[in-house]
Design a protein around this motif. Structure first.
Motif, PDB file in Angstrom:
ATOM      1  N   LEU A   1      -3.738   9.660  -0.566  1.00 11.28           N
ATOM      2  CA  LEU A   1      -4.844   9.954   0.339  1.00 11.28           C
ATOM      3  C   LEU A   1      -5.976   8.952   0.198  1.00 11.28           C
ATOM      4  N   ASP A   2      -6.143   8.409  -1.003  1.00 12.22           N
ATOM      5  CA  ASP A   2      -7.222   7.447  -1.265  1.00 12.22           C
ATOM      6  C   ASP A   2      -6.719   6.022  -1.468  1.00 12.22           C
ATOM      7  N   LEU A   3      -5.423   5.791  -1.248  1.00  7.31           N
ATOM      8  CA  LEU A   3      -4.851   4.450  -1.433  1.00  7.31           C
ATOM      9  C   LEU A   3      -4.766   3.765  -0.077  1.00  7.31           C
ATOM     10  N   THR A   4      -5.801   3.033   0.274  1.00  3.84           N
ATOM     11  CA  THR A   4      -5.908   2.489   1.633  1.00  3.84           C
ATOM     12  C   THR A   4      -4.810   1.479   1.963  1.00  3.84           C
ATOM     13  N   LEU A   5      -4.196   0.848   0.954  1.00  8.44           N
ATOM     14  CA  LEU A   5      -3.135  -0.124   1.237  1.00  8.44           C
ATOM     15  C   LEU A   5      -1.910   0.520   1.858  1.00  8.44           C
ATOM     16  N   HIS A   6      -1.804   1.856   1.759  1.00 12.40           N
ATOM     17  CA  HIS A   6      -0.664   2.559   2.346  1.00 12.40           C
ATOM     18  C   HIS A   6      -1.015   3.268   3.656  1.00 12.40           C
ATOM     19  N   HIS A   7      -2.266   3.185   4.074  1.00 11.77           N
ATOM     20  CA  HIS A   7      -2.668   3.907   5.284  1.00 11.77           C
ATOM     21  C   HIS A   7      -2.076   3.271   6.530  1.00 11.77           C
ATOM     22  N   ARG A   8      -1.663   4.125   7.464  1.00 10.56           N
ATOM     23  CA  ARG A   8      -1.060   3.758   8.744  1.00 10.56           C
ATOM     24  C   ARG A   8       0.230   2.948   8.559  1.00 10.56           C
ATOM     25  N   THR A   9       1.027   3.386   7.593  1.00 11.06           N
ATOM     26  CA  THR A   9       2.344   2.776   7.414  1.00 11.06           C
ATOM     27  C   THR A   9       3.289   3.824   6.821  1.00 11.06           C
ATOM     28  N   PHE A  10       4.563   3.439   6.679  1.00 13.64           N
ATOM     29  CA  PHE A  10       5.518   4.299   6.011  1.00 13.64           C
ATOM     30  C   PHE A  10       5.924   3.644   4.706  1.00 13.64           C
ATOM     31  N   VAL A  11       6.307   4.452   3.728  1.00 10.38           N
ATOM     32  CA  VAL A  11       6.611   3.938   2.406  1.00 10.38           C
ATOM     33  C   VAL A  11       7.944   4.484   1.910  1.00 10.38           C
ATOM     34  N   GLY A  12       8.603   3.692   1.080  1.00  8.97           N
ATOM     35  CA  GLY A  12       9.739   4.173   0.298  1.00  8.97           C
ATOM     36  C   GLY A  12       9.232   4.551  -1.077  1.00  8.97           C
ATOM     37  N   ILE A  13       9.896   5.514  -1.700  1.00  2.92           N
ATOM     38  CA  ILE A  13       9.444   6.002  -3.003  1.00  2.92           C
ATOM     39  C   ILE A  13      10.629   6.285  -3.903  1.00  2.92           C
ATOM     40  N   ALA A  14      10.423   6.133  -5.201  1.00  2.00           N
ATOM     41  CA  ALA A  14      11.441   6.457  -6.199  1.00  2.00           C
ATOM     42  C   ALA A  14      10.728   6.789  -7.504  1.00  2.00           C
ATOM     43  N   SER A  15      11.415   7.502  -8.379  1.00  2.00           N
ATOM     44  CA  SER A  15      10.925   7.670  -9.743  1.00  2.00           C
ATOM     45  C   SER A  15      11.306   6.437 -10.547  1.00  2.00           C
ATOM     46  N   LYS A  16      10.508   6.110 -11.547  1.00  2.00           N
ATOM     47  CA  LYS A  16      10.782   4.917 -12.349  1.00  2.00           C
ATOM     48  C   LYS A  16      12.118   5.007 -13.064  1.00  2.00           C
ATOM     49  N   SER A  17      12.589   6.243 -13.294  1.00  2.00           N
ATOM     50  CA  SER A  17      13.856   6.412 -13.990  1.00  2.00           C
ATOM     51  C   SER A  17      15.062   6.365 -13.061  1.00  2.00           C
ATOM     52  N   ALA A  18      14.812   6.339 -11.749  1.00  2.00           N
ATOM     53  CA  ALA A  18      15.912   6.407 -10.770  1.00  2.00           C
ATOM     54  C   ALA A  18      16.744   5.135 -10.769  1.00  2.00           C
TER      55      ALA A  18
ATOM     56  N   VAL B   1       6.462   2.772  -5.415  1.00  2.00           N
ATOM     57  CA  VAL B   1       6.269   2.878  -3.970  1.00  2.00           C
ATOM     58  C   VAL B   1       6.140   1.479  -3.378  1.00  2.00           C
ATOM     59  N   GLU B   2       6.774   1.285  -2.223  1.00  2.00           N
ATOM     60  CA  GLU B   2       6.617   0.034  -1.482  1.00  2.00           C
ATOM     61  C   GLU B   2       6.493   0.340  -0.008  1.00  2.00           C
ATOM     62  N   ASN B   3       5.591  -0.362   0.656  1.00  2.00           N
ATOM     63  CA  ASN B   3       5.424  -0.188   2.091  1.00  2.00           C
ATOM     64  C   ASN B   3       6.658  -0.676   2.837  1.00  2.00           C
ATOM     65  N   GLU B   4       7.167   0.180   3.719  1.00  2.00           N
ATOM     66  CA  GLU B   4       8.224  -0.177   4.673  1.00  2.00           C
ATOM     67  C   GLU B   4       9.486  -0.716   3.988  1.00  2.00           C
ATOM     68  N   LYS B   5       9.820  -0.155   2.820  1.00  2.00           N
ATOM     69  CA  LYS B   5      11.011  -0.617   2.106  1.00  2.00           C
ATOM     70  C   LYS B   5      11.723   0.562   1.438  1.00  2.00           C
ATOM     71  N   TYR B   6      13.023   0.657   1.681  1.00  2.00           N
ATOM     72  CA  TYR B   6      13.854   1.670   1.024  1.00  2.00           C
ATOM     73  C   TYR B   6      14.056   1.260  -0.433  1.00  2.00           C
ATOM     74  N   ILE B   7      13.878   2.191  -1.370  1.00  2.00           N
ATOM     75  CA  ILE B   7      13.945   1.851  -2.790  1.00  2.00           C
ATOM     76  C   ILE B   7      15.118   2.510  -3.492  1.00  2.00           C
ATOM     77  N   SER B   8      15.284   3.826  -3.293  1.00  2.00           N
ATOM     78  CA  SER B   8      16.222   4.563  -4.136  1.00  2.00           C
ATOM     79  C   SER B   8      16.767   5.774  -3.405  1.00  2.00           C
ATOM     80  N   ARG B   9      17.835   6.356  -3.956  1.00  2.00           N
ATOM     81  CA  ARG B   9      18.451   7.538  -3.356  1.00  2.00           C
ATOM     82  C   ARG B   9      17.823   8.841  -3.846  1.00  2.00           C
ATOM     83  N   LYS B  10      16.896   8.789  -4.827  1.00  2.00           N
ATOM     84  CA  LYS B  10      16.286  10.036  -5.274  1.00  2.00           C
ATOM     85  C   LYS B  10      14.903   9.800  -5.871  1.00  2.00           C
TER      86      LYS B  10
END
Length: 205
Positions: free
Chosen positions: A188-205, A165-174
């Motif tokens: 929910l408990d990771l405050t570094l991601h609060h009030r922002t949008f995140v990109g996400i990917a699986s490590k295998s992607a 996961v990275e804040n405000e960054k596109y990572i992967s297509r799946k």
């Protein structure tokens, strides 16, 4: 530390994974569903259940009562026609959370929000649902909540391999539906991601 979570969209593919993940991590879970029979028996017996609709503020408020956080995994079951049901439902969720003084919320949106809707990166058939996701994100930004907007790429029915996961960054297509669910609960408990949008990917992607 989150102990009780309300989940909206629990009968969908992602929502069921989120519900299973929250239970596995030891959270008490409350859900709002129109048709309880859409939930597997093993989940239905482990959760608090409110039968109703996200378009009813009273139903949403009853679901949010006495929880610490909220996860939203609303979808349209591949119906891509124009709709405002998701944003109207989220508006009720935000209002209920603010009234109940509940702040953390993780919301699954589309990775197409990383791109301008007329850039050519958003397929024509996805423009209406992407516009609805934009309305949802705008509601989150205007709220007082500690939101995490998860701009998810294609959600794959693949085994978990861990999430990136990275804040405000596109990572992967799946991303695996299991890795997406894991992060939505963790966030929910990771405050570094609060009030922002995140990109996400699986490590295998």
């Amino acid at each position: 530390m989150t102990k009780t979570v309300a989940i909206f969209g629990s009968t969908g593919t992602t929502g069921q994974c989120v519900t299973e993940t929250a239970l596995r991590k030891g959270y008490k879970v409350q859900v709002l569903v129109r048709e309880p029979g859409r939930l597997p028996d093993n989940l239905r017996t482990q959760i608090g259940l409110v039968q109703g609709d996200i378009l009813s503020y009273a139903d949403v408020l009853a679901t949010v009562k006495d929880v610490d956080a909220v996860i939203v995994a609303l979808g349209t079951r591949n119906d891509l026609k124009p709709t405002t049901d998701l944003s109207e439902g989220l508006k009720n969720i935000i209002q209920a959370m603010e009234a109940s003084k509940v702040e953390p919320i993780s919301v699954c949106l589309s990775a197409f929000l990383f791109f301008d809707i007329d850039s050519g990166r958003v397929p024509d058939k996805m423009k209406d649902i992407t516009a609805e996701h934009q309305r949802m994100y705008d509601l989150l930004k205007a709220s007082s909540l500690k939101y995490v907007a998860v701009f998810s790429p294609h959600i794959a029915d693949e085994p978990a391999t861990g999430y990136l996961v990275e804040n405000e960054k596109y990572i992967s297509r799946k991303v695996s539906k299991y890795d997406l669910a894991e992060f939505m609960v963790d966030s929910l408990d990771l405050t570094l991601h609060h009030r922002t949008f995140v990109g996400i990917a699986s490590k295998s992607a």
